[in-house]
Design an enzyme around this catalytic site. Structure first.
Site, PDB file in Angstrom:
ATOM      1  N   GLY A  88       0.726  -1.177   0.102  1.00  0.00           N
ATOM      2  CA  GLY A  88      -0.399  -0.061  -0.002  1.00  0.00           C
ATOM      3  C   GLY A  88       1.249   0.927   0.218  1.00  0.00           C
ATOM      4  CG  ASP A 141       7.882   0.562   0.956  1.00  0.00           C
ATOM      5  OD1 ASP A 141       7.117   0.691   1.270  1.00  0.00           O
ATOM      6  OD2 ASP A 141       8.931   0.865   0.039  1.00  0.00           O
ATOM      7  CB  CYS A 151       0.731 -14.740 -31.874  1.00  0.00           C
ATOM      8  SG  CYS A 151       0.348 -14.216 -29.554  1.00  0.00           S
ATOM      9  CB  CYS A 190      -2.853 -13.739 -32.702  1.00  0.00           C
ATOM     10  SG  CYS A 190      -2.066 -11.785 -31.653  1.00  0.00           S
TER      11      CYS A 190
HETATM   12 ZN   LIG Z   1      -1.198 -12.201 -30.100  1.00  0.00          ZN
END
Ligand SMILES: [Zn+2]
Length: 390
Positions: free
Chosen positions: A95, A163, A330, A335
């Protein structure tokens, strides 16, 4: 501690390394990319689609879920995994990054050194940070103890110590003071973590120290001296790309390298190649899903239309009559069935399917990239692989 977790390096060459992080919800092969599901959802993408695109791990943001719907609400629904229907490894941040990026600037970019804006942070002292909820404007206090309690309620496998995320414009004196405060907060985070530890979570310490080599080294040594499972490199990484890697290198000095190392908020393709060359194991960034919402599709070097960008913008008129997929090689669901022309048309028609289809491609693209990187590490042909993707 961490009996249900393990990190093993299965191959290394120089600083490059390939490893496996084991969690109660499965393994993460590294180097890996962690996708952002800020508000318990990777925007527009279902858990089924995350699986289909071979996603191994996602991240949610404590700041957002703390503000709404609240961690107790999610705990009462069986925890974050069950609530959002994702049964794989999961990571939550502390956070701190969101509070301080909202405090010191309107967007996270400012922390990284790029922009400034309105303040949402009301005050910060050694106890914690008071800030305005993004959800209803109410004032909220987050302390190290509270951040850990919230992350324990949420129940992600990997959680992060609280932190102060020091912004880029801070001078060295403030950066040092802020780093010391972060170290005190990280100790309190660990104490709180140990109090509630049921074996289902492991904790990251965070390195701060701005752009100063001596501070980064001190912070790395401090975090390595504490019983954290893993290390995250946080804070500003400078104002430009070359400084980014210099700062990461500073942080790597003095670091316990037997632990997994995460680079917070970085997800550009060339940045990832630069990061793995320094020994970074995991990365996260909103970039792949955020650009999808603006028509940006990640593509390998040979499919780009501009040398300065790692994606193509399918809104551009040049794609109106382009019947090829985003990437011919791909294997993602988008695709396989959609052309650039169709996606271009959907974007122009404001159809939601465009955003989802491009996000699915971008997620699969990042997972293909990380898989190719892991393979190339073992075959010691990272440079050749880089020339394909960058
Ligand atoms: Zn793709």
């Amino acid at each position: 501690m961490y009996n249900n977790f393990e990190f093993s390096v299965i191959f290394s060459c120089g600083e490059h390394r390939r490893g496996v992080v084991t969690t109660p919800h499965g393994v993460v092969e590294t180097p890996a990319f962690i996708f952002c599901g800020t508000k318990a959802s990777v925007k527009g993408i279902s858990p089924h689609q995350l699986r289909e695109t071979k996603t191994s791990i996602i991240l949610s943001n404590t700041y957002h879920l703390f503000s709404h719907p609240g961690s107790e609400y999610i705990k009462n629904r069986g925890g974050l995994h069950k609530f959002m229907g994702w049964d794989g490894p999961m990571f939550t941040d502390s956070g701190g990054f969101q509070i301080f990026s909202l405090g010191h600037g309107s967007v996270a970019d400012e922390i990284k050194g790029r922009r400034s804006g309105q303040s949402m942070l009301s005050s910060i002292d050694d106890n914690g940070a008071t800030f305005k909820s993004y959800w209803d404007g109410s004032m909220q206090l987050l302390t190290p103890e509270k951040s850990i309690q919230v992350q324990q309620d949420l129940g992600a496998d990997l959680i992060v110590a609280f932190d102060e995320c020091t912004p880029f414009h801070s001078d060295k004196a403030y950066t040092e003071q802020s780093m010391e405060r972060s170290h005190r907060w990280e100790k309190r985070s660990l104490d709180e973590f140990i109090r509630g530890d049921d074996g289902s979570q492991a904790m990251y310490g965070i390195i701060q120290g701005g752009v100063h080599a001596d501070l980064r080294k001190r912070s790395a040594e401090f975090v390595s001296s504490q019983p954290f499972f893993a290390t995250a490199i946080g804070g500003t990484l400078g104002s430009h790309k070359s400084q980014m890697m210099e700062v990461v290198e500073m942080a790597m000095n003095g670091l316990d390298k037997s632990r997994p190392i995460h680079l917070l908020g970085i997800g550009g393709i060339s940045d990832i190649f630069n990061g793995i060359a320094l020994g970074i194991d995991t990365f996260d960034c909103v970039h792949p899903t955020r650009i999808a919402r603006h028509g940006g599709a990640l593509v390998k070097a040979k499919y780009r239309d501009s040398a300065s960008r790692e994606h193509i913008n399918l809104k551009r008129s040049q794609y109106k009559d382009d019947d090829s997929p985003i990437e011919p090689d791909c294997d993602c669901p988008s695709c396989r069935i959609f052309s650039r022309a169709y996606l271009h048309y959907l974007l122009k028609a404001n159809e939601l399917l465009a955003l989802q289809a491009i996000a699915v491609h971008n997620i699969r693209f990042m997972n293909r990239l990380m898989s190719a990187i892991r393979f190339s590490l073992e075959n010691q042909r990272v440079a050749e692989e880089r020339s394909i993707w960058c």
